[in-house]
Motif scaffolding. Structure first.
Motif, PDB file in Angstrom:
ATOM      1  N   TYR A 143      26.180  59.143  35.437  1.00 37.16           N
ATOM      2  CA  TYR A 143      25.842  58.212  35.144  1.00 37.16           C
ATOM      3  C   TYR A 143      25.641  58.059  33.980  1.00 37.16           C
ATOM      4  O   TYR A 143      25.887  56.513  33.216  1.00 37.16           O
ATOM      5  N   GLN A 144      26.105  58.718  32.858  1.00 39.44           N
ATOM      6  CA  GLN A 144      26.287  58.812  30.756  1.00 39.44           C
ATOM      7  C   GLN A 144      27.452  58.163  30.737  1.00 39.44           C
ATOM      8  O   GLN A 144      27.296  57.263  30.107  1.00 39.44           O
TER       9      GLN A 144
ATOM     10  N   PRO B  44      32.549  55.412  23.988  1.00 40.81           N
ATOM     11  CA  PRO B  44      31.595  55.056  23.731  1.00 40.81           C
ATOM     12  C   PRO B  44      31.165  53.248  23.725  1.00 40.81           C
ATOM     13  O   PRO B  44      30.793  52.492  23.321  1.00 40.81           O
ATOM     14  N   ARG B  45      31.482  53.302  25.031  1.00 40.73           N
ATOM     15  CA  ARG B  45      31.266  51.496  25.037  1.00 40.73           C
ATOM     16  C   ARG B  45      30.121  50.601  24.481  1.00 40.73           C
ATOM     17  O   ARG B  45      30.268  50.136  23.921  1.00 40.73           O
ATOM     18  N   ALA B  46      29.041  51.473  25.206  1.00 43.62           N
ATOM     19  CA  ALA B  46      27.602  50.688  24.591  1.00 43.62           C
ATOM     20  C   ALA B  46      26.986  50.805  23.461  1.00 43.62           C
ATOM     21  O   ALA B  46      26.448  50.349  22.617  1.00 43.62           O
ATOM     22  N   ALA B  47      27.569  52.117  23.275  1.00 42.53           N
ATOM     23  CA  ALA B  47      27.573  52.519  21.371  1.00 42.53           C
ATOM     24  C   ALA B  47      28.026  51.524  20.914  1.00 42.53           C
ATOM     25  O   ALA B  47      27.324  51.165  19.412  1.00 42.53           O
TER      26      ALA B  47
ATOM     27  N   HIS C  76      29.802  50.389  32.286  1.00 47.36           N
ATOM     28  CA  HIS C  76      29.357  49.221  33.173  1.00 47.36           C
ATOM     29  C   HIS C  76      27.504  50.429  33.942  1.00 47.36           C
ATOM     30  O   HIS C  76      27.487  48.988  34.954  1.00 47.36           O
ATOM     31  N   VAL C  77      26.669  50.391  33.422  1.00 46.90           N
ATOM     32  CA  VAL C  77      26.101  50.232  34.017  1.00 46.90           C
ATOM     33  C   VAL C  77      24.820  50.539  32.492  1.00 46.90           C
ATOM     34  O   VAL C  77      25.233  51.304  31.435  1.00 46.90           O
TER      35      VAL C  77
END
Length: 491
Positions: free
Chosen positions: A76-77, A148-151, A84-85
């Motif tokens: 998930y991480q 690290p797309r989210a970061a 994506h999530v």
């Protein structure tokens, strides 16, 4: 219409033994998190798990699959880092984006036999990159799937929220002040280099740093830069492009042979002292002292610190720049920390060369794009880059260990070098085998590798340079097995 009832895409996907028909028995040993992340990513891409859907709770899915909860949380991480999530607390882990599929016209890939025909030209890495193959074990690339797309998105939003309109204009050719300060702090904390932010020049990777340094050296009357042997073919090609001669200096188990450097008469040398490419050797204490004495007598050291942060089984090695800043040019980048595509790096030079370097950078491009610089500074300042590095280290150790096991099984008699750090291994082979022919045979079986002989001007034992950072465990095992098959047929 009952607005309290969620739409199908908002409902939690039912967990259970039938969830996506997952069978953990398909996962390779030691690669369950990679396998699960790949299966979930594919399901999101083809719509089986639509945007807005909630993934099963990690504890529930782990119980159904019969794996530890850590396997599911790591998968998930990875999806979170891919963008994506997104974890939404009590609402669970929600799908927020599908993997992008970009189709771009590409030139005709070279035939496999063309890549290794004759001496490697300046386009050889492009040719190998575009050659058709199922597995790529070439060195020099980090785990791009772990970017690290989210970061990065959080940092970008934070930067844009506070960015003044004037920041979109032409900036300082030496780089955004925020990034120069962040780099100075990073180097002090991670590489033992004390530097004023005003001394930092932001560049488009180490490649541009080499081009700028070459121009400065030419103006200073320097036309020869000695290089390690074996050493990076790409670096040697870039130096030749800027009309610099590159006499080879042998490398042994203690690093660069300083006595042989002196014998070349070269006024400058380029080396990778913290993790020599491709052997992985660390320049030891005695050799460092000899090299610094050589520099104090007038020599110039160009230090390529290309992957020093990636270490696993040994203590950190301080940068030469921190010991003799007035005689050492230092170059680093985030190509091995985040992604080569960012084209972000830095260079430090002795004070007498600083103005000339800045002038060369100004004439080259007026400075790097400001927004990526500011986002990177935010990642560094917030600690997100160090957290990402810790994640990479854990993943790299698993992949390195898998490659060493596979080499032991499929390449008996091979010797592994440089396993304590970095993103690649050097494997030297016994017997009478041509490593270029072996690399061509491996490519014929769908596996890309680099022959050691590409990276040397002096005679070398046959060997291969194998990258492990960018591949899951199962691919590494299959790739090394294919190389073993190719070697057995050649013998």
């Amino acid at each position: 219409m009952d607005r309290a009832k969620p739409s199908p895409a908002e409902e939690s996907i039912t967990a259970g033994a039938d969830f996506l028909q997952l069978d953990v028995g398909e996962a390779p040993p030691g690669g369950r998190a990679d396998w699960l992340a790949a299966r979930l990513r594919a399901a999101i891409a083809d719509g089986r798990v639509p945007v807005g859907a909630r993934l099963p709770a990690s504890r529930v899915l782990a119980a159904e699959l019969g794996v530890s909860r850590g396997v599911v949380t790591e998968a998930y991480q990875r999806l979170t880092e891919d963008g994506h999530v997104l974890g939404r607390g009590r609402a669970g882990t929600v799908v927020v984006a599908t993997p992008a599929v970009v189709v771009t016209p590409a030139p005709r890939p070279p035939a496999r036999t063309e890549v290794f025909a004759g001496s490697p030209g300046t386009d050889v890495f492009d040719a190998l990159r575009t050659a058709p193959a199922g597995l790529d074990l070439t060195p020099g690339v980090p785990d791009l799937a772990a970017f690290p797309r989210a970061a990065w998105l959080r940092a970008e939003r934070a930067v844009l929220h506070r960015l003044a309109p004037a920041a979109f204009g032409y900036g300082d050719p030496t780089g955004a002040p925020a990034l120069r300060l962040a780099v100075a702090t990073w180097l002090a904390r991670n590489r033992g280099i004390r530097v004023d932010p005003a001394e930092v020049v932001i560049v488009a990777g180490v490649t541009q740093a080499l081009g700028l340094l070459a121009q400065v050296l030419h103006a200073d009357g320097v036309h020869t830069v000695a290089v390690e042997d074996p050493g990076s073919l790409g670096v040697r090609q870039h130096l030749h492009n800027w009309r610099l001669d590159t006499p080879p200096v042998p490398v042994d188990g203690h690093g660069l042979r300083v006595d042989r450097l002196v014998a070349t008469g070269a006024p400058a040398v380029m080396l990778t002292p913290a993790h020599q490419f491709p052997t992985g050797v660390v320049l030891d204490g005695e050799r460092r002292r000899r090299l610094l004495r050589w520099a104090q007598r007038g020599g110039l050291v160009i230090e390529d610190d290309y992957d020093a942060e990636h270490r696993y089984d040994r203590p950190p090695v301080p940068a030469l720049r921190g010991m003799l800043p007035e005689r050492v040019c230092y170059a680093g980048s985030v190509s091995k920390l985040l992604a080569p595509a960012l084209r972000l790096g830095w260079v430090l030079v002795p004070p007498r060369h600083h103005a000339a370097l800045v002038a060369a950078k100004r004439m080259a491009d007026l400075g790097n794009a400001a927004l990526p610089q500011l986002v990177l500074a935010e990642l560094m300042d917030s600690g997100a880059l160090e957290r990402h590095l810790r994640l990479l280290r854990r993943r790299h150790v698993r992949r390195r260990d898998a490659m060493i096991r596979a080499i032991g099984e499929h390449l008996p008699g091979a010797v592994v070098h440089g396993a304590a750090a970095g993103l690649h291994l050097l494997v030297t082979l016994d017997g009478d085998v041509d490593d270029v022919t072996l690399a061509a045979a491996a490519l014929h079986r769908g596996v890309k590798v680099q022959p050691l002989s590409w990276h040397g001007q002096l005679p070398q034992p046959p060997g291969l340079v194998l990258g492990y950072a960018a591949n899951p465990v199962g691919d590494i095992e299959r790739g090394v097995a294919a190389v073993g098959e190719a070697l057995r047929e050649l013998r």
